[in-house]
Scaffold this motif. Sequence first.
Motif, PDB file in Angstrom:
ATOM      1  N   GLU A 263     -41.935  75.909  89.480  1.00  0.00           N
ATOM      2  CA  GLU A 263     -42.846  75.580  88.379  1.00  0.00           C
ATOM      3  C   GLU A 263     -44.259  76.042  88.725  1.00  0.00           C
ATOM      4  O   GLU A 263     -44.883  76.816  88.001  1.00  0.00           O
ATOM      5  CB  GLU A 263     -42.835  74.065  88.132  1.00  0.00           C
ATOM      6  CG  GLU A 263     -43.783  73.648  87.018  1.00  0.00           C
ATOM      7  CD  GLU A 263     -44.172  72.175  87.105  1.00  0.00           C
ATOM      8  OE1 GLU A 263     -43.362  71.377  87.622  1.00  0.00           O
ATOM      9  OE2 GLU A 263     -45.293  71.840  86.689  1.00  0.00           O
ATOM     10  N   MET A 264     -44.739  75.577  89.859  1.00  0.00           N
ATOM     11  CA  MET A 264     -46.101  75.878  90.283  1.00  0.00           C
ATOM     12  C   MET A 264     -46.278  77.379  90.490  1.00  0.00           C
ATOM     13  O   MET A 264     -47.229  77.989  89.999  1.00  0.00           O
ATOM     14  CB  MET A 264     -46.353  75.094  91.580  1.00  0.00           C
ATOM     15  CG  MET A 264     -47.763  75.076  92.079  1.00  0.00           C
ATOM     16  SD  MET A 264     -48.039  76.404  93.285  1.00  0.00           S
ATOM     17  CE  MET A 264     -47.190  75.764  94.737  1.00  0.00           C
ATOM     18  N   ILE A 283     -41.084  87.064  84.159  1.00  0.00           N
ATOM     19  CA  ILE A 283     -40.838  86.334  85.406  1.00  0.00           C
ATOM     20  C   ILE A 283     -39.391  85.840  85.440  1.00  0.00           C
ATOM     21  O   ILE A 283     -38.950  85.113  84.550  1.00  0.00           O
ATOM     22  CB  ILE A 283     -41.824  85.160  85.559  1.00  0.00           C
ATOM     23  CG1 ILE A 283     -43.257  85.711  85.608  1.00  0.00           C
ATOM     24  CG2 ILE A 283     -41.499  84.344  86.813  1.00  0.00           C
ATOM     25  CD1 ILE A 283     -44.334  84.646  85.702  1.00  0.00           C
ATOM     26  N   TYR A 284     -38.662  86.276  86.456  1.00  0.00           N
ATOM     27  CA  TYR A 284     -37.291  85.831  86.710  1.00  0.00           C
ATOM     28  C   TYR A 284     -37.338  84.796  87.828  1.00  0.00           C
ATOM     29  O   TYR A 284     -38.156  84.904  88.741  1.00  0.00           O
ATOM     30  CB  TYR A 284     -36.415  86.997  87.185  1.00  0.00           C
ATOM     31  CG  TYR A 284     -36.167  88.084  86.166  1.00  0.00           C
ATOM     32  CD1 TYR A 284     -37.215  88.859  85.655  1.00  0.00           C
ATOM     33  CD2 TYR A 284     -34.877  88.367  85.730  1.00  0.00           C
ATOM     34  CE1 TYR A 284     -36.977  89.870  84.723  1.00  0.00           C
ATOM     35  CE2 TYR A 284     -34.633  89.379  84.808  1.00  0.00           C
ATOM     36  CZ  TYR A 284     -35.686  90.123  84.308  1.00  0.00           C
ATOM     37  OH  TYR A 284     -35.445  91.122  83.392  1.00  0.00           O
ATOM     38  N   ALA A 285     -36.440  83.830  87.768  1.00  0.00           N
ATOM     39  CA  ALA A 285     -36.377  82.855  88.857  1.00  0.00           C
ATOM     40  C   ALA A 285     -34.927  82.567  89.220  1.00  0.00           C
ATOM     41  O   ALA A 285     -34.045  82.568  88.360  1.00  0.00           O
ATOM     42  CB  ALA A 285     -37.078  81.560  88.460  1.00  0.00           C
ATOM     43  N   SER A 286     -34.703  82.345  90.501  1.00  0.00           N
ATOM     44  CA  SER A 286     -33.373  81.970  90.994  1.00  0.00           C
ATOM     45  C   SER A 286     -33.586  81.045  92.184  1.00  0.00           C
ATOM     46  O   SER A 286     -34.715  80.811  92.586  1.00  0.00           O
ATOM     47  CB  SER A 286     -32.583  83.223  91.402  1.00  0.00           C
ATOM     48  OG  SER A 286     -33.337  84.019  92.292  1.00  0.00           O
ATOM     49  N   ASN A 287     -32.510  80.502  92.737  1.00  0.00           N
ATOM     50  CA  ASN A 287     -32.528  79.640  93.921  1.00  0.00           C
ATOM     51  C   ASN A 287     -31.793  78.334  93.643  1.00  0.00           C
ATOM     52  O   ASN A 287     -32.415  77.313  93.342  1.00  0.00           O
ATOM     53  CB  ASN A 287     -33.958  79.333  94.405  1.00  0.00           C
ATOM     54  CG  ASN A 287     -33.964  78.695  95.806  1.00  0.00           C
ATOM     55  OD1 ASN A 287     -33.004  78.832  96.553  1.00  0.00           O
ATOM     56  ND2 ASN A 287     -35.025  77.995  96.146  1.00  0.00           N
ATOM     57  N   ASP A 288     -30.474  78.378  93.759  1.00  0.00           N
ATOM     58  CA  ASP A 288     -29.643  77.178  93.599  1.00  0.00           C
ATOM     59  C   ASP A 288     -29.936  76.418  92.312  1.00  0.00           C
ATOM     60  O   ASP A 288     -30.051  75.186  92.320  1.00  0.00           O
ATOM     61  CB  ASP A 288     -29.833  76.235  94.796  1.00  0.00           C
ATOM     62  CG  ASP A 288     -29.168  76.786  96.053  1.00  0.00           C
ATOM     63  OD1 ASP A 288     -28.291  77.666  95.922  1.00  0.00           O
ATOM     64  OD2 ASP A 288     -29.530  76.339  97.158  1.00  0.00           O
ATOM     65  N   LEU A 289     -30.038  77.134  91.208  1.00  0.00           N
ATOM     66  CA  LEU A 289     -30.382  76.472  89.946  1.00  0.00           C
ATOM     67  C   LEU A 289     -29.150  75.870  89.270  1.00  0.00           C
ATOM     68  O   LEU A 289     -28.024  76.299  89.483  1.00  0.00           O
ATOM     69  CB  LEU A 289     -31.051  77.481  89.006  1.00  0.00           C
ATOM     70  CG  LEU A 289     -32.430  77.972  89.469  1.00  0.00           C
ATOM     71  CD1 LEU A 289     -32.936  79.085  88.549  1.00  0.00           C
ATOM     72  CD2 LEU A 289     -33.423  76.821  89.513  1.00  0.00           C
ATOM     73  N   ASN A 290     -29.412  74.866  88.455  1.00  0.00           N
ATOM     74  CA  ASN A 290     -28.388  74.294  87.580  1.00  0.00           C
ATOM     75  C   ASN A 290     -29.083  73.770  86.328  1.00  0.00           C
ATOM     76  O   ASN A 290     -30.305  73.893  86.201  1.00  0.00           O
ATOM     77  CB  ASN A 290     -27.602  73.184  88.305  1.00  0.00           C
ATOM     78  CG  ASN A 290     -28.503  72.047  88.758  1.00  0.00           C
ATOM     79  OD1 ASN A 290     -29.508  71.738  88.108  1.00  0.00           O
ATOM     80  ND2 ASN A 290     -28.164  71.425  89.870  1.00  0.00           N
ATOM     81  N   GLY A 301     -43.121  73.092  81.677  1.00  0.00           N
ATOM     82  CA  GLY A 301     -43.901  74.262  81.292  1.00  0.00           C
ATOM     83  C   GLY A 301     -43.897  75.400  82.289  1.00  0.00           C
ATOM     84  O   GLY A 301     -44.816  76.228  82.305  1.00  0.00           O
ATOM     85  N   ALA A 302     -42.862  75.469  83.125  1.00  0.00           N
ATOM     86  CA  ALA A 302     -42.757  76.609  84.047  1.00  0.00           C
ATOM     87  C   ALA A 302     -42.755  77.897  83.232  1.00  0.00           C
ATOM     88  O   ALA A 302     -42.217  77.947  82.131  1.00  0.00           O
ATOM     89  CB  ALA A 302     -41.472  76.497  84.865  1.00  0.00           C
ATOM     90  N   LYS A 303     -43.396  78.922  83.757  1.00  0.00           N
ATOM     91  CA  LYS A 303     -43.508  80.195  83.026  1.00  0.00           C
ATOM     92  C   LYS A 303     -42.395  81.135  83.475  1.00  0.00           C
ATOM     93  O   LYS A 303     -42.634  82.122  84.174  1.00  0.00           O
ATOM     94  CB  LYS A 303     -44.879  80.819  83.291  1.00  0.00           C
ATOM     95  CG  LYS A 303     -46.048  79.936  82.883  1.00  0.00           C
ATOM     96  CD  LYS A 303     -46.083  79.776  81.365  1.00  0.00           C
ATOM     97  CE  LYS A 303     -47.322  78.984  80.934  1.00  0.00           C
ATOM     98  NZ  LYS A 303     -47.238  78.617  79.508  1.00  0.00           N
ATOM     99  N   ILE A 304     -41.184  80.797  83.115  1.00  0.00           N
ATOM    100  CA  ILE A 304     -40.023  81.569  83.561  1.00  0.00           C
ATOM    101  C   ILE A 304     -39.308  82.139  82.341  1.00  0.00           C
ATOM    102  O   ILE A 304     -38.959  81.401  81.422  1.00  0.00           O
ATOM    103  CB  ILE A 304     -39.073  80.677  84.398  1.00  0.00           C
ATOM    104  CG1 ILE A 304     -39.799  80.225  85.673  1.00  0.00           C
ATOM    105  CG2 ILE A 304     -37.787  81.425  84.731  1.00  0.00           C
ATOM    106  CD1 ILE A 304     -39.079  79.157  86.464  1.00  0.00           C
ATOM    107  N   ASP A 305     -39.138  83.460  82.330  1.00  0.00           N
ATOM    108  CA  ASP A 305     -38.502  84.110  81.188  1.00  0.00           C
ATOM    109  C   ASP A 305     -36.995  84.200  81.335  1.00  0.00           C
ATOM    110  O   ASP A 305     -36.274  84.249  80.341  1.00  0.00           O
ATOM    111  CB  ASP A 305     -39.072  85.525  81.022  1.00  0.00           C
ATOM    112  CG  ASP A 305     -40.570  85.497  80.802  1.00  0.00           C
ATOM    113  OD1 ASP A 305     -40.989  85.098  79.705  1.00  0.00           O
ATOM    114  OD2 ASP A 305     -41.327  85.825  81.745  1.00  0.00           O
TER     115      ASP A 305
END
Lengths: 459, 459
Positions: A263-264, A283-290, A301-305
Amino acid sequence: MTNKTMLTDEYQLTMMASYLDNNIDDKATFDMFIRGLPEDWGYFIANGIEDAIDYATSIKFSKDDIDFLRSQGKYSEDFLDFLRGFRFNGEIYSVKEGEIVFPNQPVLRVTGSRTEAQFLETAILNIINFQTMVASKANRVVNAAGESTVLDFGLRRAQGEDAGMEGARAAYIGGASGTSNVKAGKEYGIPTGGTQAHSYVMSFDDEADAFRAYAKTFPDRSVFLIDTYNTLEGAEKAAIVAKEMEKQGHRLVGVRLDSGDLEMLSKGVRDIFNSQGLGYVKIYASNDLNEYKIEDLVRNGAKIDAFGVGTEMITAKPVSAISGVYKLVEDTAGPKMKFSPGKESNPGKKQIYRISDEKGTFLYDVMALESEKIEGRSLLEKVVENGYRISQRRDLKEIREYALDSVSRLPDSLKQVRVADKYEVRKSEGLTSLIDELGEKYLQSLPFYSVVHPISINQ
Amino acid sequence: MTNKTMLTDEYQLTMMASYLDNNIDDKATFDMFIRGLPEDWGYFIANGIEDAIDYATSIKFSKDDIDFLRSQGKYSEDFLDFLRGFRFNGEIYSVKEGEIVFPNQPVLRVTGSRTEAQFLETAILNIINFQTMVASKANRVVNAAGESTVLDFGLRRAQGEDAGMEGARAAYIGGASGTSNVKAGKEYGIPTGGTQAHSYVMSFDDEADAFRAYAKTFPDRSVFLIDTYNTLEGAEKAAIVAKEMEKQGHRLVGVRLDSGDLEMLSKGVRDIFNSQGLGYVKIYASNDLNEYKIEDLVRNGAKIDAFGVGTEMITAKPVSAISGVYKLVEDTAGPKMKFSPGKESNPGKKQIYRISDEKGTFLYDVMALESEKIEGRSLLEKVVENGYRISQRRDLKEIREYALDSVSRLPDSLKQVRVADKYEVRKSEGLTSLIDELGEKYLQSLPFYSVVHPISINQ
């Protein structure tokens, strides 16, 4: 699909041998249905239907198979002869691939000689349980992601190759936008995507040089991995390279974060790009997501597309398996049902009717006997007749659109990450009467003490 | 095994294209290792090694594959030309299939040109993660079962066909005595077994008649399912039929319980059989079992000879996936390591040495640089040279015996269902010095504030 004829539990063969040996092979109907929803889930997206139909209509024991079975010394030559010509010659009704289904509703209804209809059990469950689970799980993740897209990154943690392949397909049907799995791209036409690994960035002395080298090869398709050393510093370097790319007439597609406080960091990275006129960099994000973590990120409000989701989507962790079962509901002696608490089944040949409001929102379903006339759209269609497929296998994109359109018609309360609401599935008058009637007969058949402390019947 | 060349993450291809485009293709070494043990676990049984070797030595893009990749419009013709001749030409060291391994120990060590060695990552992880997980999970179940045997009944809930097949094989290596999966019996030679379903018993008006009909077909191989109506009454009926079988010179093999309080019921059923001179009739039990439930049953003296274990063994619920990763440990610039907390890697080409006492019990391991001379048995053997397999694929029974013999050499504290103890893995002097040296260099490379608040490096 490989031939799955031998993909069965041994008792399917021993029971078949014994039915034949005892001259029992009357007509019987089995329902494949799912007992219950995993915690927090609101519905299932039925999936694996097309594969199950292909399986049922392609059963054939090879000479090799027969030789192997003979070598086990368990079966008579008469039975092995019978197996040589064994096919499924019955009929199957099913919901559409991508249909929304609820607990205890028939997903498949199989009618045939008892040996043929019983035999399908194991492979049908193997196929439908997994694919339905992943399509449904992926849809939960997609719902949590809201406006952001979801990508399947699960291949390396999938439970084998089929799980990686069918999982990618199921996730796509459930709303994922693409997969990292190249073979799934080739076999199914699912859009594929990828970024870069930390090992790539570490192969260069300078992070910015790694980005430049990648942009040289993929000037219009680059997503830089920016967390190898320090995410915000990585973003600054990515911005420098993005500006260089602009001068050459190219645009950086995006950057990926794979660690830390997403998020930050996503907010910080967004600011860095926006302040330099690079608002178009995604912005892409990964890391053990669910779905739970993604819901929190979106809410905060994380800026993740785009979210890259691996292990937990393709294995449906922590669910691991849904409770799909295959039960006898009718034979020549009449409708059959089970009474054991928590393991009830619904007797007879049934149809499901879905009732919607004028906007198309699903209001409730009615489960009815096939002989009844009920308002609403009927969900079970005949797909196999006399052992032949009579429905066309549908295109993957069409299935996906159908599934996502169906999800859009569900009440919002069922699409939460933690679902407390329950969709209403009514039983028709006819079905209710039949259950009452069978229940009464069952009670009369019990010794007195069993009525006071009901014993359980397991099928 | 199907050809898994395309079973890869897209970034393996894009990184390869970019390495070549930037003339980077030096020699590199990657370790495949598992980061940590799931809660309560004490060790892993390495599995999937043989399949991983077959995969690495059979990589080949078909014309179809190349055409598909061309159609994506992402790759240059030069790169597609390169792919046409792409093979793995490097070397692989691995532990034996069935070897006991611990976190952070190399299971596979791959050396080759950077593009070749990097490319193997995805499929190797897909293969080894799942098979190692199930072999290890099954061994936990087998340990909990003590003197009783364990059978794999998981096919219908496995995550696809491969999971059902490779899961049955892994469970067998981990100590299961057999499987219900007929195809696994045929392909791998695993002993298969089965009993009967409730639907079989319900196909007869009288439970005893169902037993008689089954015994007619399988007079020396019958296991009756006795809980369809009432387990103890079912046992009485099974005893009557068993006595009838005795008169014809046959013996009932066993009965299966699939519901209710298995401890209490198994004791009651045992008494019924024993009181009638039927002490030889075995008791099978199933119903959502796992190692925790089995341990309780065994501890409380349940009279169960064989446990049929389904969902939780073949999906390794609730673990779902183990943390196998594939990391760069050396290239032409020297040994590489990661420093991020919880994600450390060990630099350089390494060997593992296992130290045992005079009885053969494993005492501890030493992880060392390849160049060091250490006492103890070395676990990593060269299995691929210049891209060719130089080790024979071993027989399944031999692998199973090796695995179970290895488990017998572990301290008992690691074989509990809830493991609190930790096996000691020491680092050699050489490895320790190298880590210190690289750590110092790393600290010097950081800006001052990073030393105070170390930043993480992710690979």
